[in-house]
Design a protein around this motif. Sequence first.
Motif: not given
Length: 284
Positions: A252-253, A212-213, A233-235, A194-196
């Motif tokens: 990251s984040g 994977y987001a 593997y998400s930010t 997903s994105k945002n």
Amino acid sequence: MKTIKNETFGGERPLYGSHGLRLEGVKITEGESAIKECSDIDAVNCVFEGNYPFWHVHRFSIVDCYFDVGGRSALWYSDNLVMKNTRIDAPKMFREMSDIDIENVVMNDADEVFWRCRNINIKNLELHEGTYPFMFSENIKIDGLKSDSKYVFQYVKNVEIRNALITTKDAFWEVENVTIYDSELNGEYLGWHSKNLRLVNCHITGEQPLCYAHDLVLENCTFGEDCDRAFEYSTVNADIKGKITNVKNPISGRIVADEIGSITLDEFIRQPADCEIVSRKVQN
């Protein structure tokens, strides 16, 4: 506007090309394309049993109606629809449509419904059975959703959902600009790629959620015990109430939780590999 009351129509295209028509207590029996290439149609207390009744229809309303199993693929290539207090037992509804307003609708075979639709406003919808509702649709606002259909909301864009109870798996895959408030999301592999995606006051269950987001945000969310390998593997920027069982290899984040059961950071983590992970629980 012409009114037709308590009549039955069947066969091929019985009301084809009608404009400015009100149907009250009308029954559409076996046949095809009963109300095709029409505009300004109101249907009240009607029953639809034949295939493909509303194709290429503009500016229409469907209120207190029933779509039998035979009324499949009923709403395609149409726009400016208001539907209220209606039960649908047929699959493959709502395709290639725009400007849809729905209130108090139950769909008992939600197979491949709402595909490639735009500008959808929904209040109180139930989706049962079937696969891939809402695929490739965009500009959606929903308040009140109960769904046990499989693979809901894949490849959607610009969505706001409130007060939903969704039980499925692979929900919200490859979505973009989606916000979900005050909802319960049950099932495996939530929100991958997903994105945002933003979740506010939500409860999440199911293994491997939110992997994977990109630019994932969680605010005041809770997790079930089965939520292992989260955020791989998400930010992500996450504020989690209570405990999360396992966090694995976020990119990251910042992830903050009351308690984190375990953290997995192994040789497969991806760069920049700088996610801050904080547990509010004080260790003795």
